[in-house]
Design an enzyme around this catalytic site. Structure first.
Site, PDB file in Angstrom:
ATOM      1  N   HIS A  65     -25.807  -3.577 -23.717  1.00  0.00           N
ATOM      2  CA  HIS A  65     -24.530  -3.749 -22.999  1.00  0.00           C
ATOM      3  C   HIS A  65     -24.474  -5.168 -22.449  1.00  0.00           C
ATOM      4  O   HIS A  65     -24.166  -6.108 -23.176  1.00  0.00           O
ATOM      5  CB  HIS A  65     -24.438  -2.698 -21.896  1.00  0.00           C
ATOM      6  N   HIS A 104     -18.276  -3.122 -32.753  1.00  0.00           N
ATOM      7  CA  HIS A 104     -17.748  -2.707 -31.460  1.00  0.00           C
ATOM      8  C   HIS A 104     -17.189  -1.305 -31.580  1.00  0.00           C
ATOM      9  O   HIS A 104     -16.629  -0.934 -32.622  1.00  0.00           O
ATOM     10  CB  HIS A 104     -16.652  -3.677 -30.992  1.00  0.00           C
ATOM     11  N   ASP A 160     -19.958 -10.864 -27.514  1.00  0.00           N
ATOM     12  CA  ASP A 160     -21.297 -11.355 -27.160  1.00  0.00           C
ATOM     13  C   ASP A 160     -21.834 -12.400 -28.136  1.00  0.00           C
ATOM     14  O   ASP A 160     -22.819 -13.074 -27.829  1.00  0.00           O
ATOM     15  CB  ASP A 160     -22.291 -10.177 -27.119  1.00  0.00           C
TER      16      ASP A 160
END
Length: 263
Positions: A65, A104, A160
């Site tokens: 995460h 995702h 990310d």
């Protein structure tokens, strides 16, 4: 805080300040993700905002995460050069390597936040210097997006993938990345906590469990359980009961000793 060195007259570069602002805006809220769900779950019991946020940050601490951008950076460092990408891609397909920064739960194509951060990265590099790993990241992205293995699985770069390179170029060490995720995301946590207070229909959250195990099981004395386990393992009952369980290192330990090939 980063560059002033205590000088009261210091003014940050407005372009870097704007870049950090954009990064914070993109991270401050993103529906019912893991940590936000944790905040809502805790808030439903009536806890104060500090407890709800603390629990959410605990969930954010996980490498899948809030620690994902740090994992991307470690991955790019391990790849090293553009020439090593084909072997890395082959390793991912063979399950020997793990590809971070792709895929995702919500976006089944390119994460729109990743496109914005890609542009932010170029703006930051013009001021702070170009990180050589950006070339590895771009080449890895191009290789993955042209490979049917990843396209068919809808694995596209997410938020990310580039954010770690941006933060590192701005002077933040990787150990700060999750903190930089938490600072803006607290806005979202607090919004959800406040919403749960204002909603008259709020009840304590208790997810339903779909149990699919043995429906009826009779009580079995402990000695008989040990005997059955020993027979299955081919050992004596005392050995089956006393055999130590070897646990792999936890994520907290891995972070404390983070270095090359830490994943």
């Amino acid at each position: 805080m980063l560059d002033a060195n205590g000088s009261p007259t210091y003014r940050p570069n407005p372009r870097l300040a704007r870049a950090l602002e954009i990064m914070f805006i993109l991270h401050q809220e993103h529906e019912m993700n893991c940590s936000t769900a944790a905040a809502r779950h805790l808030a439903s019991s009536g806890v104060d905002v500090y407890t709800a946020v603390a629990g959410a940050v605990g969930a954010l601490y996980g490498p899948l995460h809030g620690g994902a951008n740090e994992a991307v950076l470690r991955m790019l460092e391990r790849i090293g050069t553009v020439e090593n990408i084909p072997s890395f891609i082959a390793g991912v397909k063979a399950k020997r390597e793990k590809l971070f920064g792709f895929g995702h739960r919500v976006y089944k194509n390119f994460d729109p936040r990743a496109k914005i951060i890609r542009g932010v990265a170029e703006d930051v590099f013009k001021i702070a210097g170009r990180d050589p790993l950006i070339e590895v990241a771009i080449a890895l992205q191009d290789a993955a997006l042209s490979d049917e293995y990843f396209v068919s699985r809808k694995l596209y770069p997410n938020v990310d993938f580039y954010s770690g390179l941006v933060y590192r170029a701005m002077g933040f060490p990787p150990q700060f990345f999750t903190v930089l995720f938490a600072i803006p995301r607290i806005v979202g946590y607090c919004a959800h906590w406040r919403e749960s207070l204002a909603d008259p229909d709020t009840k304590i959250i208790r997810p339903q469990q779909d149990y699919r195990g043995v429906w009826l099981r009779h009580y079995q004395p402990l000695q008989q359980r040990q005997q059955g386990a020993a027979e299955a393992a081919g050992t004596k009952p005392s050995q089956a009961a006393d055999k130590p369980v070897v646990k792999p290192p936890g994520n907290a330990y891995r972070r404390r000793v983070a270095g090359q090939n830490w994943m």
